[in-house]
Design a protein around this motif. Structure first.
Motif, short mmCIF file in Angstrom:
data_model
loop_
_atom_site.label_atom_id
_atom_site.label_comp_id
_atom_site.label_asym_id
_atom_site.label_seq_id
_atom_site.Cartn_x
_atom_site.Cartn_y
_atom_site.Cartn_z
N PRO A 1 58.82 127.87 81.56
CA PRO A 1 59.58 127.13 80.56
C PRO A 1 61.09 127.28 80.81
N VAL A 2 61.82 126.21 80.48
CA VAL A 2 63.26 126.17 80.72
C VAL A 2 64.01 126.37 79.41
N LEU A 3 64.91 127.34 79.43
CA LEU A 3 65.77 127.64 78.29
C LEU A 3 67.21 127.36 78.68
N TYR A 4 67.85 126.47 77.93
CA TYR A 4 69.29 126.29 78.09
C TYR A 4 69.97 127.29 77.16
N VAL A 5 70.82 128.13 77.71
CA VAL A 5 71.66 129.02 76.93
C VAL A 5 73.06 128.43 76.98
N LEU A 6 73.56 128.06 75.81
CA LEU A 6 74.85 127.37 75.71
C LEU A 6 75.79 128.22 74.87
N GLY A 7 76.78 128.80 75.52
CA GLY A 7 77.65 129.76 74.85
C GLY A 7 79.06 129.26 74.61
N VAL B 1 63.57 124.40 75.39
CA VAL B 1 64.27 124.89 74.20
C VAL B 1 65.73 125.08 74.60
N ALA B 2 66.65 124.85 73.66
CA ALA B 2 68.06 125.14 73.89
C ALA B 2 68.53 126.14 72.84
N LEU B 3 69.26 127.14 73.31
CA LEU B 3 69.82 128.18 72.45
C LEU B 3 71.34 128.08 72.52
N VAL B 4 71.97 127.76 71.41
CA VAL B 4 73.42 127.68 71.33
C VAL B 4 73.90 129.01 70.74
N ALA B 5 74.36 129.89 71.63
CA ALA B 5 74.77 131.22 71.19
C ALA B 5 75.61 131.88 72.28
N PRO B 6 76.64 132.59 71.93
CA PRO B 6 77.20 132.65 70.59
C PRO B 6 77.82 131.31 70.22
N ALA B 7 77.66 130.94 68.97
CA ALA B 7 78.21 129.67 68.46
C ALA B 7 79.39 130.00 67.54
N THR B 8 80.55 129.56 67.93
CA THR B 8 81.75 129.83 67.14
C THR B 8 81.83 128.92 65.92
N VAL C 1 67.88 126.26 68.78
CA VAL C 1 68.14 127.50 68.05
C VAL C 1 69.63 127.75 68.18
N THR C 2 70.25 128.20 67.12
CA THR C 2 71.64 128.63 67.23
C THR C 2 71.85 129.90 66.44
N MET C 3 72.75 130.72 66.94
CA MET C 3 73.15 131.92 66.22
C MET C 3 74.68 131.97 66.24
N ALA D 1 68.77 119.06 60.07
CA ALA D 1 68.47 118.29 61.29
C ALA D 1 67.36 118.95 62.12
N GLY D 2 66.84 120.09 61.64
CA GLY D 2 65.75 120.75 62.34
C GLY D 2 66.15 121.88 63.26
N VAL D 3 67.43 122.24 63.25
CA VAL D 3 67.90 123.35 64.08
C VAL D 3 67.56 124.67 63.40
N SER D 4 67.04 125.61 64.15
CA SER D 4 66.80 126.95 63.62
C SER D 4 68.12 127.72 63.70
N VAL D 5 68.74 127.91 62.54
CA VAL D 5 70.05 128.58 62.47
C VAL D 5 69.82 130.03 62.05
N LEU D 6 70.13 130.95 62.94
CA LEU D 6 69.93 132.38 62.71
C LEU D 6 71.24 132.97 62.19
N TYR D 7 71.39 132.90 60.89
CA TYR D 7 72.64 133.30 60.26
C TYR D 7 72.32 134.00 58.95
N GLY D 8 72.99 135.10 58.71
CA GLY D 8 72.73 135.89 57.52
C GLY D 8 71.73 136.99 57.86
N GLU D 9 70.98 137.40 56.89
CA GLU D 9 70.06 138.53 57.08
C GLU D 9 69.02 138.29 58.17
N SER D 10 68.72 137.03 58.47
CA SER D 10 67.72 136.73 59.50
C SER D 10 68.34 136.54 60.89
N GLY D 11 69.62 136.83 61.03
CA GLY D 11 70.28 136.63 62.32
C GLY D 11 71.60 137.36 62.41
#
Length: 181
Positions: free
Chosen positions: A4-10, A78-85, A116-118, A141-151
């Motif tokens: 599987p291909v993961l894009y990590v976008l920082g 899957v694409a992971l936008v992290a760290p997301a400013t 996914v974004t954190m 919009a369906g993005v899993s945002v990992l912010y707060g106690e869960s991220g």
């Protein structure tokens, strides 16, 4: 079965300085990783870029490709936008696509690429009214945002702890999304 291909976008937040470790962790989880960075983040890790390209086996991208250029990355599972400013979250949610990371992420919503974004913001920026609206827009919009106690939990301004950025939470969420897609 293909890898599987993961894009990590920082973006340019202090945890991007340790992006190689995040790539290693993702690869240990079985991902083929493609790394994209905002232009500022790319300038922060400029000396690491050749090593990061060798590590991933793909060019590190920090700008939009020309329309006549082929896409050099395999399609993302899957694409992971992290760290997301603060800027990245707001640009993405508002549809401003001036840089590669925000542009890819905005288009990925329409392409139905799992996202996914954190965030990585301080408490002062997190209190700005637009930030919460942007987080909610991305979630709707369906993005899993990992912010707060869960991220990611914001720190007071000037007291960031980049080494404690919870990459494991983000990578686990990407894996969970892949398995449920």
């Amino acid at each position: 079965m293909t890898t599987p291909v993961l894009y990590v976008l920082g973006a340019a937040a202090p945890p991007v300085l340790g992006i190689a470790e995040a790539v290693h962790r993702a690869q240990a989880d079985g991902w083929d990783v493609c790394l994209g960075l905002t232009p500022t983040a790319a300038s922060w890790v400029e000396e690491q870029l050749p090593v990061l390209e060798t590590l991933t086996g793909h060019p590190v991208r920090s700008k939009h490709r020309r329309p006549t250029e082929p896409d050099v990355w395999p399609p993302a599972d899957v694409a992971l936008v992290a760290p997301a400013t603060f800027n990245t979250i707001n640009q993405w949610a508002l549809g401003f696509t001036a840089n590669f990371v925000a542009g890819f992420a905005a288009e990925a919503i329409g392409k139905k690429i799992p996202l996914v974004t954190m965030p990585c913001v301080n408490q002062a920026l997190a209190r700005h009214p637009q930030f919460e609206r942007s987080v909610e827009t991305l979630r709707q919009a369906g993005v899993s945002v990992l912010y707060g106690e869960s991220g990611f939990v914001p720190n007071p301004p000037g007291s960031g702890r980049p080494a404690s950025y919870p990459w494991d939470i983000a990578l686990s969420e990407a894996k969970r999304i892949l398995e449920t897609a």
